[in-house]
Design a protein around this motif. Structure first.
Motif, PDB file in Angstrom:
ATOM      1  N   THR A 169       0.860  -1.180   0.000  1.00  0.00           N
ATOM      2  CA  THR A 169       0.000   0.000   0.000  1.00  0.00           C
ATOM      3  C   THR A 169       0.897   1.231   0.000  1.00  0.00           C
ATOM      4  O   THR A 169       1.771   1.359   0.861  1.00  0.00           O
ATOM      5  N   VAL A 170       0.697   2.129  -0.959  1.00  0.00           N
ATOM      6  CA  VAL A 170       1.451   3.376  -1.029  1.00  0.00           C
ATOM      7  C   VAL A 170       0.539   4.516  -0.595  1.00  0.00           C
ATOM      8  O   VAL A 170      -0.575   4.670  -1.117  1.00  0.00           O
ATOM      9  N   VAL A 171       1.000   5.301   0.365  1.00  0.00           N
ATOM     10  CA  VAL A 171       0.197   6.413   0.881  1.00  0.00           C
ATOM     11  C   VAL A 171       0.551   7.665   0.084  1.00  0.00           C
ATOM     12  O   VAL A 171       1.582   8.302   0.312  1.00  0.00           O
ATOM     13  N   GLU A 172      -0.307   8.008  -0.851  1.00  0.00           N
ATOM     14  CA  GLU A 172       0.039   9.007  -1.849  1.00  0.00           C
ATOM     15  C   GLU A 172       0.332  10.390  -1.283  1.00  0.00           C
ATOM     16  O   GLU A 172       1.267  11.072  -1.723  1.00  0.00           O
ATOM     17  N   ASP A 173      -0.432  10.851  -0.301  1.00  0.00           N
ATOM     18  CA  ASP A 173      -0.216  12.206   0.209  1.00  0.00           C
ATOM     19  C   ASP A 173       0.844  12.264   1.303  1.00  0.00           C
ATOM     20  O   ASP A 173       1.159  13.337   1.816  1.00  0.00           O
ATOM     21  N   ALA A 174       1.416  11.110   1.657  1.00  0.00           N
ATOM     22  CA  ALA A 174       2.569  11.088   2.555  1.00  0.00           C
ATOM     23  C   ALA A 174       3.856  10.884   1.761  1.00  0.00           C
ATOM     24  O   ALA A 174       4.908  10.601   2.328  1.00  0.00           O
ATOM     25  N   CYS A 175       3.743  11.037   0.443  1.00  0.00           N
ATOM     26  CA  CYS A 175       4.895  11.014  -0.455  1.00  0.00           C
ATOM     27  C   CYS A 175       4.999  12.387  -1.119  1.00  0.00           C
ATOM     28  O   CYS A 175       4.027  13.139  -1.170  1.00  0.00           O
ATOM     29  N   GLY A 176       6.149  12.696  -1.639  1.00  0.00           N
ATOM     30  CA  GLY A 176       6.324  13.994  -2.296  1.00  0.00           C
ATOM     31  C   GLY A 176       7.449  13.951  -3.303  1.00  0.00           C
ATOM     32  O   GLY A 176       8.349  13.110  -3.225  1.00  0.00           O
ATOM     33  N   ASP A 177       7.376  14.881  -4.264  1.00  0.00           N
ATOM     34  CA  ASP A 177       8.379  14.955  -5.317  1.00  0.00           C
ATOM     35  C   ASP A 177       8.542  16.415  -5.719  1.00  0.00           C
ATOM     36  O   ASP A 177       7.652  17.243  -5.495  1.00  0.00           O
ATOM     37  N   ARG A 178       9.676  16.725  -6.320  1.00  0.00           N
ATOM     38  CA  ARG A 178       9.895  18.100  -6.790  1.00  0.00           C
ATOM     39  C   ARG A 178       8.868  18.504  -7.843  1.00  0.00           C
ATOM     40  O   ARG A 178       8.467  19.655  -7.935  1.00  0.00           O
ATOM     41  N   ASP A 179       8.475  17.547  -8.651  1.00  0.00           N
ATOM     42  CA  ASP A 179       7.587  17.798  -9.777  1.00  0.00           C
ATOM     43  C   ASP A 179       6.251  17.103  -9.530  1.00  0.00           C
ATOM     44  O   ASP A 179       6.200  15.877  -9.414  1.00  0.00           O
ATOM     45  N   GLN A 180       5.169  17.871  -9.440  1.00  0.00           N
ATOM     46  CA  GLN A 180       3.863  17.293  -9.143  1.00  0.00           C
ATOM     47  C   GLN A 180       3.407  16.332 -10.234  1.00  0.00           C
ATOM     48  O   GLN A 180       2.817  15.283  -9.956  1.00  0.00           O
ATOM     49  N   ASN A 181       3.690  16.673 -11.493  1.00  0.00           N
ATOM     50  CA  ASN A 181       3.304  15.782 -12.583  1.00  0.00           C
ATOM     51  C   ASN A 181       4.030  14.444 -12.475  1.00  0.00           C
ATOM     52  O   ASN A 181       3.442  13.382 -12.710  1.00  0.00           O
ATOM     53  N   ARG A 182       5.298  14.494 -12.116  1.00  0.00           N
ATOM     54  CA  ARG A 182       6.064  13.262 -11.952  1.00  0.00           C
ATOM     55  C   ARG A 182       5.502  12.434 -10.801  1.00  0.00           C
ATOM     56  O   ARG A 182       5.391  11.204 -10.897  1.00  0.00           O
ATOM     57  N   HIS A 183       5.152  13.096  -9.719  1.00  0.00           N
ATOM     58  CA  HIS A 183       4.516  12.446  -8.573  1.00  0.00           C
ATOM     59  C   HIS A 183       3.249  11.728  -9.009  1.00  0.00           C
ATOM     60  O   HIS A 183       3.033  10.554  -8.701  1.00  0.00           O
ATOM     61  N   ASP A 184       2.400  12.435  -9.771  1.00  0.00           N
ATOM     62  CA  ASP A 184       1.122  11.869 -10.206  1.00  0.00           C
ATOM     63  C   ASP A 184       1.318  10.679 -11.140  1.00  0.00           C
ATOM     64  O   ASP A 184       0.626   9.663 -11.022  1.00  0.00           O
ATOM     65  N   VAL A 185       2.257  10.810 -12.073  1.00  0.00           N
ATOM     66  CA  VAL A 185       2.517   9.727 -13.025  1.00  0.00           C
ATOM     67  C   VAL A 185       3.033   8.482 -12.293  1.00  0.00           C
ATOM     68  O   VAL A 185       2.632   7.349 -12.594  1.00  0.00           O
ATOM     69  N   CYS A 186       3.923   8.693 -11.332  1.00  0.00           N
ATOM     70  CA  CYS A 186       4.463   7.558 -10.570  1.00  0.00           C
ATOM     71  C   CYS A 186       3.358   6.827  -9.815  1.00  0.00           C
ATOM     72  O   CYS A 186       3.312   5.582  -9.798  1.00  0.00           O
ATOM     73  N   LEU A 187       2.455   7.573  -9.213  1.00  0.00           N
ATOM     74  CA  LEU A 187       1.365   6.942  -8.466  1.00  0.00           C
ATOM     75  C   LEU A 187       0.420   6.202  -9.398  1.00  0.00           C
ATOM     76  O   LEU A 187      -0.093   5.124  -9.060  1.00  0.00           O
ATOM     77  N   GLN A 188       0.193   6.786 -10.564  1.00  0.00           N
ATOM     78  CA  GLN A 188      -0.654   6.114 -11.553  1.00  0.00           C
ATOM     79  C   GLN A 188      -0.010   4.789 -11.982  1.00  0.00           C
ATOM     80  O   GLN A 188      -0.690   3.757 -12.104  1.00  0.00           O
ATOM     81  N   MET A 189       1.289   4.830 -12.191  1.00  0.00           N
ATOM     82  CA  MET A 189       2.008   3.613 -12.568  1.00  0.00           C
ATOM     83  C   MET A 189       1.953   2.575 -11.454  1.00  0.00           C
ATOM     84  O   MET A 189       1.698   1.391 -11.696  1.00  0.00           O
ATOM     85  N   LEU A 190       2.154   3.011 -10.225  1.00  0.00           N
ATOM     86  CA  LEU A 190       2.160   2.082  -9.104  1.00  0.00           C
ATOM     87  C   LEU A 190       0.792   1.458  -8.875  1.00  0.00           C
ATOM     88  O   LEU A 190       0.682   0.357  -8.321  1.00  0.00           O
ATOM     89  N   GLY A 191      -0.258   2.156  -9.298  1.00  0.00           N
ATOM     90  CA  GLY A 191      -1.611   1.641  -9.112  1.00  0.00           C
ATOM     91  C   GLY A 191      -1.858   0.316  -9.804  1.00  0.00           C
ATOM     92  O   GLY A 191      -2.806  -0.402  -9.467  1.00  0.00           O
TER      93      GLY A 191
END
Length: 209
Positions: A169-191
């Motif tokens: 289980t990945v807790v999306e809002d307890a993770c962070g990245d310099r680039d919000q788009n990169r953060h979103d893409v990574c979470l989409q991939m991990l899904g």
């Protein structure tokens, strides 16, 4: 019949809700204060949610908590690309001990919350010294991951862990990245391989009896 939840059918071994607290570990990844500062707002926001998770986890008997950090005393391995950058980070962590520490509230002073260290260049926490053996010893099957950065240790740990047959289980809002788009893409991939949830969903829904 078992009640379905946002974590799926609890009778399924692929569901996080299939596993009791004793088979679950909340793992905080690379919450070095230096990294929080470097990320700015995304880092600060992630820490707020991480503190919420830490408070929740400590209230649940038998739930394991671990912290994975980079060891600034160890050089990266010789074949690692980008050693100059990694050595610079290592030097910063060595020069500023406060930058190595996790922000207040994420780690308890008790001996039950173990810190697992890994050398620079290893991005996945699964390469942390002692962690794989401890997970096997405890019988942990489900990992809850959060950390900095999403595109770094979170993705690499999650992928390695699912390949090692853990439920993640990945807790999306307890993770962070310099680039919000990169953060979103990574979470989409991990899904595709992991359960991606907010801290509120984890706290309110996971491990409910």
């Amino acid at each position: 019949m078992a009640t379905q939840s946002i974590f799926g059918d609890p009778t399924s071994p692929a569901s996080p809700s299939h596993y009791p607290p004793s088979q679950t570990m909340l793992l905080f990844l690379d919450y070095h204060s230096l990294f929080v500062t470097q990320l700015g707002s995304p880092g600060t926001s992630a820490v707020t949610q991480a503190r919420k998770l830490a408070t929740w986890a400590r209230s649940i008997p038998d739930l394991h908590i671990g912290h994975a950090l980079i060891d600034p005393k160890l050089d990266s391995f010789p074949t690692c690309k980008g050693q100059d950058r990694l050595n610079a980070v290592k030097q910063m962590l060595n020069d500023d001990s406060a930058g190595w520490n996790e922000p207040e509230g994420i780690r308890s002073d008790t001996d039950t919350e173990v810190v697992y260290l890994r050398r620079g260049g290893y991005v996945s926490a699964t390469k942390s010294i002692g962690l794989p053996d401890k997970l096997a010893e405890l019988g942990v099957k489900h990992l809850i991951l959060c950390g900095l950065s999403t595109s770094g240790c979170v993705v690499r740990t999650a992928c390695a862990a699912t390949d090692a047959e853990f439920v993640v289980t990945v807790v999306e809002d307890a993770c962070g990245d310099r680039d919000q788009n990169r953060h979103d893409v990574c979470l989409q991939m991990l899904g595709n391989r992991c359960w991606v949830m907010t801290a509120e969903q984890v706290v309110n829904e996971l491990l409910k009896k």
